[in-house]
Design a protein around this motif. Structure first.
Motif, mmCIF file in Angstrom:
data_model
loop_
_atom_site.group_PDB
_atom_site.id
_atom_site.type_symbol
_atom_site.label_atom_id
_atom_site.label_comp_id
_atom_site.label_asym_id
_atom_site.label_seq_id
_atom_site.Cartn_x
_atom_site.Cartn_y
_atom_site.Cartn_z
ATOM 1 N N ASP A 286 0.842 -1.202 0.000
ATOM 2 C CA ASP A 286 0.000 0.000 0.000
ATOM 3 C C ASP A 286 0.872 1.244 0.000
ATOM 4 O O ASP A 286 1.664 1.455 0.926
ATOM 5 N N PHE A 287 0.707 2.102 -1.001
ATOM 6 C CA PHE A 287 1.432 3.357 -1.064
ATOM 7 C C PHE A 287 0.467 4.489 -1.406
ATOM 8 O O PHE A 287 0.456 4.995 -2.537
ATOM 9 N N PRO A 288 -0.372 4.880 -0.447
ATOM 10 C CA PRO A 288 -1.212 6.052 -0.702
ATOM 11 C C PRO A 288 -0.345 7.290 -0.882
ATOM 12 O O PRO A 288 0.859 7.276 -0.599
ATOM 13 N N TYR A 289 -0.957 8.366 -1.346
ATOM 14 C CA TYR A 289 -0.190 9.539 -1.752
ATOM 15 C C TYR A 289 0.678 10.080 -0.629
ATOM 16 O O TYR A 289 1.841 10.427 -0.833
ATOM 17 N N LYS A 290 0.153 10.125 0.575
ATOM 18 C CA LYS A 290 0.943 10.688 1.671
ATOM 19 C C LYS A 290 2.151 9.814 1.998
ATOM 20 O O LYS A 290 3.173 10.304 2.466
ATOM 21 N N VAL A 291 2.040 8.506 1.738
ATOM 22 C CA VAL A 291 3.181 7.613 1.946
ATOM 23 C C VAL A 291 4.225 7.833 0.857
ATOM 24 O O VAL A 291 5.429 7.788 1.119
ATOM 25 N N LEU A 292 3.780 8.109 -0.373
ATOM 26 C CA LEU A 292 4.724 8.366 -1.457
ATOM 27 C C LEU A 292 5.595 9.575 -1.170
ATOM 28 O O LEU A 292 6.737 9.643 -1.620
ATOM 29 N N PHE A 293 5.076 10.550 -0.450
ATOM 30 C CA PHE A 293 5.872 11.720 -0.085
ATOM 31 C C PHE A 293 7.085 11.316 0.739
ATOM 32 O O PHE A 293 8.107 12.002 0.722
ATOM 33 N N ALA A 294 6.963 10.235 1.473
ATOM 34 C CA ALA A 294 8.051 9.788 2.349
ATOM 35 C C ALA A 294 8.754 8.553 1.800
ATOM 36 O O ALA A 294 9.440 7.857 2.534
ATOM 37 N N THR A 295 8.592 8.283 0.509
ATOM 38 C CA THR A 295 9.131 7.076 -0.098
ATOM 39 C C THR A 295 10.133 7.445 -1.184
ATOM 40 O O THR A 295 9.975 8.457 -1.868
ATOM 41 N N HIS A 296 11.159 6.630 -1.335
ATOM 42 C CA HIS A 296 12.160 6.873 -2.369
ATOM 43 C C HIS A 296 12.021 5.905 -3.538
ATOM 44 O O HIS A 296 12.100 6.295 -4.685
ATOM 45 N N THR A 297 11.851 4.623 -3.229
ATOM 46 C CA THR A 297 11.655 3.619 -4.274
ATOM 47 C C THR A 297 10.552 2.662 -3.844
ATOM 48 O O THR A 297 10.374 2.390 -2.655
ATOM 49 N N VAL A 298 9.840 2.145 -4.832
ATOM 50 C CA VAL A 298 8.742 1.204 -4.594
ATOM 51 C C VAL A 298 9.046 -0.088 -5.341
ATOM 52 O O VAL A 298 9.314 -0.059 -6.555
ATOM 53 N N PRO A 299 9.043 -1.249 -4.666
ATOM 54 C CA PRO A 299 9.240 -2.518 -5.379
ATOM 55 C C PRO A 299 8.035 -2.820 -6.257
ATOM 56 O O PRO A 299 6.893 -2.592 -5.861
ATOM 57 N N SER A 300 8.298 -3.318 -7.452
ATOM 58 C CA SER A 300 7.216 -3.594 -8.387
ATOM 59 C C SER A 300 6.986 -5.096 -8.519
ATOM 60 O O SER A 300 7.772 -5.921 -8.049
ATOM 61 N N LEU A 301 5.926 -5.431 -9.226
ATOM 62 C CA LEU A 301 5.586 -6.831 -9.477
ATOM 63 C C LEU A 301 6.463 -7.426 -10.581
ATOM 64 O O LEU A 301 6.427 -8.635 -10.822
ATOM 65 N N TYR A 302 7.253 -6.588 -11.235
ATOM 66 C CA TYR A 302 8.147 -7.072 -12.278
ATOM 67 C C TYR A 302 9.478 -7.480 -11.648
ATOM 68 O O TYR A 302 10.162 -6.656 -11.040
ATOM 69 N N HIS A 303 9.855 -8.731 -11.799
ATOM 70 C CA HIS A 303 11.090 -9.255 -11.213
ATOM 71 C C HIS A 303 12.160 -9.341 -12.305
ATOM 72 O O HIS A 303 11.932 -9.910 -13.364
ATOM 73 N N GLU A 304 13.324 -8.757 -12.013
ATOM 74 C CA GLU A 304 14.387 -8.603 -12.988
ATOM 75 C C GLU A 304 15.441 -9.698 -12.840
ATOM 76 O O GLU A 304 16.072 -9.817 -11.782
ATOM 77 N N PRO A 305 15.664 -10.508 -13.889
ATOM 78 C CA PRO A 305 16.681 -11.564 -13.799
ATOM 79 C C PRO A 305 18.073 -11.029 -13.453
ATOM 80 O O PRO A 305 18.814 -11.682 -12.721
ATOM 81 N N LEU A 306 18.446 -9.858 -13.973
ATOM 82 C CA LEU A 306 19.793 -9.340 -13.741
ATOM 83 C C LEU A 306 19.943 -8.679 -12.372
ATOM 84 O O LEU A 306 21.020 -8.204 -12.025
ATOM 85 N N LEU A 307 18.863 -8.651 -11.602
ATOM 86 C CA LEU A 307 18.936 -8.277 -10.187
ATOM 87 C C LEU A 307 18.757 -9.505 -9.309
ATOM 88 O O LEU A 307 18.342 -9.402 -8.150
ATOM 89 N N GLY A 308 19.049 -10.653 -9.867
ATOM 90 C CA GLY A 308 18.885 -11.895 -9.123
ATOM 91 C C GLY A 308 17.444 -12.295 -8.927
ATOM 92 O O GLY A 308 17.124 -13.034 -7.997
ATOM 93 N N GLY A 309 16.569 -11.800 -9.814
ATOM 94 C CA GLY A 309 15.154 -12.114 -9.686
ATOM 95 C C GLY A 309 14.419 -11.234 -8.692
ATOM 96 O O GLY A 309 13.236 -11.466 -8.419
ATOM 97 N N ALA A 310 15.085 -10.222 -8.152
ATOM 98 C CA ALA A 310 14.442 -9.314 -7.194
ATOM 99 C C ALA A 310 13.481 -8.378 -7.917
ATOM 100 O O ALA A 310 13.534 -8.209 -9.137
ATOM 101 N N ALA A 311 12.611 -7.771 -7.142
ATOM 102 C CA ALA A 311 11.627 -6.839 -7.696
ATOM 103 C C ALA A 311 12.335 -5.598 -8.232
ATOM 104 O O ALA A 311 13.043 -4.917 -7.484
ATOM 105 N N GLN A 312 12.142 -5.319 -9.526
ATOM 106 C CA GLN A 312 12.645 -4.057 -10.057
ATOM 107 C C GLN A 312 11.897 -2.911 -9.379
ATOM 108 O O GLN A 312 10.696 -3.009 -9.130
ATOM 109 N N ARG A 313 12.603 -1.848 -9.082
ATOM 110 C CA ARG A 313 12.007 -0.777 -8.285
ATOM 111 C C ARG A 313 11.609 0.406 -9.155
ATOM 112 O O ARG A 313 12.176 0.653 -10.223
ATOM 113 N N LEU A 314 10.625 1.119 -8.675
ATOM 114 C CA LEU A 314 10.169 2.371 -9.271
ATOM 115 C C LEU A 314 10.682 3.524 -8.412
ATOM 116 O O LEU A 314 10.513 3.521 -7.196
ATOM 117 N N ARG A 315 11.331 4.487 -9.036
ATOM 118 C CA ARG A 315 11.809 5.660 -8.298
ATOM 119 C C ARG A 315 10.652 6.645 -8.168
ATOM 120 O O ARG A 315 10.028 7.036 -9.159
#
Length: 475
Positions: A187-216
Motif C-alpha cells: 500500500d502506497f497512498p499519496y501521503k506515503v509516497l511523499f516519504a518514499t524513495h523507491t517502490v518494489p514492483s511486481l516485475y522481477h528482474e533476472p539481472l537483479l537476481g530475480g528481485a523486484a525491479q524498483r520504481l523511483r
C-alpha cells in the motif's frame, strides 16, 4: 550545430531522441529543467542522431553479457515515445472523479476499478491479456498466497498515445513486463509516497537476481510525485478493497542497462561514457558474466571538470593515464550489490549494519562497507534518512547528488565528485579525511598500488585539452 555543445567527444555517445531525454533524465529539478531545454535542441538533430549510432556506444549499452531477450524491444518502445503528444491540460481526471484533493474510497477491487474507468481502457486491455494479473488484482482474501495489497500506477489512455508502436508490440513477455512494472508491492497512498524513495514492483528482474525491479518516486515542487523521473501522478488516492490506484500521465517502461541509461543523458554523463570507452572499461565490464546487480557511483560531467585540466589531460590523453582512469572506473563500481537510498539487494554479509541510534521512527542512519572491482578495495556508503528526504555520502565525503537511477542490472547513484579509494596507510590522512587529489603525483600516489605502472609514459602538460572537439561527422 547547437547540439554539439553537449558533447565531450561525440563518438563516445549518441544523443538520444528528445522523448527519451524526457523520460529517463537523471536530474534534480534544476537539471531537469536544463534537460527539457536540451530536448528542444535535440529535436533539430533527431534524423542525424538516428543515423549515427556508434559501435562504442552499442558496447556500453550491452553493459553485461546475457541480456534479457526482450530488452531490444523495450528499448525501441522507449525510443519511440513522443512525450510532446501529451499536454497536462488535456489529461483527464481519473474516473471516479476526485474532489478537493481527498481520497476516493471504493469497495471495488483494483481490477474492477481499472476496468470500469473510461480513461484506463488500454491498460485494462493489457492486463486482460494475463489471467494471473487479473486474478491478482481481484484478490482480497488473505487465505490466497498472492493476497497482498498492491499500488497500481495506471497510465491514462492518452499516455499510450505517445507509444506509436504499442499495438505492434506482440511479444507477450514484453507486454507482461510493462504491465507488471506499473504494479507496486504493498500500500502506497499519496501521503506515503511523499516519504518514499523507491517502490518494489511486481516485475522481477533476472539481472537483479530475480528481485523486484524498483520504481523511483520523488516529490517535485509544482509537479507533484514523479515516477521514474517522467511519469507524473495526475490523480491520486483511489482507495479500493485491495490497494490503491494512482493515475499517471506516462507509460513506465522497465529500465534498461546502466550504460544505456547513462547514454540517455549526455549533458550529465558524456565524459563518463568517454572514459569507459577510451580506457577499455567497456570491454572489461562486458566480459564479467557473473554480475548479479551492481551499484555505479557515476561521476557527472561536472565531477570530472572539478578534477582540473592537469588531471583530465593525464587521464584521457596519455596511455599511462588511461590505466589510472580504468582503475577509477573499477573503484566506482560495486559488483553484486545494489544499494538504493531505501533498499538493498545483495549478499547478507554486505547488508547495512544496524541503524545508528536516532529519533525512533524518524531519523535512520545506515552504513554500508562494499567491495569494488578494484582489487580488495572497499567503498563506504552512509545513508541518513528522514521521511521523504535522504542524504547519501560516499567515503564520508562525496555526496550522491542524484539518487536512485534505477537500471536493469543495478542502480546509478550520481556523485558530485570523482570518488578515490582511501589513501594507503603510508600516506597521511585516513579513509574518512582524505588528502586532496589535485596533481598527477597525488593521483599516482593514491591509485599506484592498484595499477601496473611502468612510469615511463610522458605526462601531458597541464592545460592540454582532455578531449578533442566533436565534429558533425562524428555523430
Amino acid at each position: 550545430m547547437k547540439f554539439l555543445a553537449f558533447a565531450a567527444v561525440a563518438s563516445a555517445f549518441v544523443i538520444p531522441d528528445a522523448s527519451v531525454v524526457s523520460q529517463l533524465v537523471l536530474a534534480d529539478n534544476k537539471a531537469a529543467a536544463k534537460a527539457s531545454a536540451a530536448a528542444d535542441v535535440v529535436h533539430e538533430a533527431v534524423d542525424a542522431v538516428k543515423a549515427g549510432v556508434s559501435k562504442s556506444v552499442d558496447a556500453v549499452h550491452n553493459w553485461v553479457a546475457g541480456a534479457f531477450d526482450t530488452d531490444n524491444e523495450l528499448n525501441t518502445l522507449a525510443d519511440d515515445m513522443d512525450f510532446d503528444a501529451l499536454s497536462p491540460k488535456d489529461l483527464p481526471i481519473f474516473d471516479p472523479i476526485l474532489t478537493g484533493g481527498k481520497s476516493k474510497v471504493s469497495n471495488l477491487t483494483l481490477y474492477q476499478l481499472i476496468a470500469s474507468s473510461n480513461y484506463t481502457t488500454q491498460f485494462a486491455s493489457l492486463v486482460d491479456e494475463f489471467p494471473a494479473l487479473v486474478a491478482l488484482l481481484n484478490t482480497t482474501t488473505v487465505e490466497d498466497a498472492a493476497a497482498v495489497n498492491h499500488t497500481v500506477f495506471v497510465p491514462v489512455d492518452t499516455a499510450f498515445d505517445a507509444l506509436p508502436g504499442w499495438n505492434t508490440t506482440t511479444d507477450p513477455v514484453v507486454r507482461e513486463s510493462i504491465a507488471r512494472y506499473h504494479i507496486g508491492l504493498g500500500d502506497f497512498p499519496y501521503k506515503v509516497l511523499f516519504a518514499t524513495h523507491t517502490v518494489p514492483s511486481l516485475y522481477h528482474e533476472p539481472l537483479l537476481g530475480g528481485a523486484a525491479q524498483r520504481l523511483r518516486v520523488r516529490f517535485a515542487k509544482k509537479l507533484g510525485v514523479r515516477v521514474n523521473f517522467a511519469a507524473r501522478i495526475v490523480s491520486a488516492n483511489v482507495i479500493v478493497s485491495n490497494g490503491v490506484v494512482h493515475a499517471v500521465d506516462t507509460v513506465v517502461v522497465p529500465p534498461t542497462f546502466v550504460g544505456r541509461q547513462l547514454s540517455f543523458v549526455p549533458d550529465h554523463y558524456s565524459t563518463l561514457l568517454l572514459a569507459m570507452n577510451v580506457s577499455g572499461f567497456t570491454e572489461y565490464i562486458h566480459g564479467l558474466t557473473n554480475l548479479n546487480g551492481s551499484t555505479v557511483l557515476a561521476p557527472s560531467n561536472m565531477a570530472f571538470t572539478l578534477l582540473g585540466p592537469e588531471l583530465n589531460a593525464f587521464l584521457f590523453n596519455s596511455p599511462r593515464g588511461l590505466k589510472y582512469l580504468h582503475a577509477l572506473l573499477r573503484y566506482s563500481t560495486v559488483p553484486n550489490a545494489t544499494v538504493y537510498s531505501d533498499a538493498f539487494y545483495g549478499p547478507a554479509e554486505l547488508a547495512p549494519l544496524p541503524p545508528v541510534a536516532g529519533v525512533p521512527g524518524f531519523v535512520e542512519r545506515l552504513h554500508y562497507q562494499l567491495p569494488t572491482l578494484l582489487g580488495n578495495t572497499t567503498v563506504s556508503v552512509n545513508v541518513t534518512s528522514v521521511p521523504g528526504y535522504s542524504v547519501m555520502l560516499v567515503n564520508n565525503k562525496v555526496r550522491v547528488a542524484v539518487q536512485d537511477g534505477v537500471a536493469k542490472n543495478g542502480v546509478i547513484q550520481e556523485v558530485n565528485r570523482v570518488v578515490f579509494p582511501p589513501p594507503p596507510a603510508t600516506m597521511p590522512g585516513s579513509p574518512w579525511v582524505d588528502p586532496p587529489v589535485k596533481t598527477v603525483a597525488d593521483l599516482v600516489a593514491r591509485l599506484g598500488p592498484y595499477v601496473d605502472d611502468d612510469g615511463d609514459d610522458e605526462i601531458v602538460v597541464a592545460g592540454s585539452p582532455a578531449v578533442a572537439p566533436a565534429s558533425a561527422n562524428e555523430l
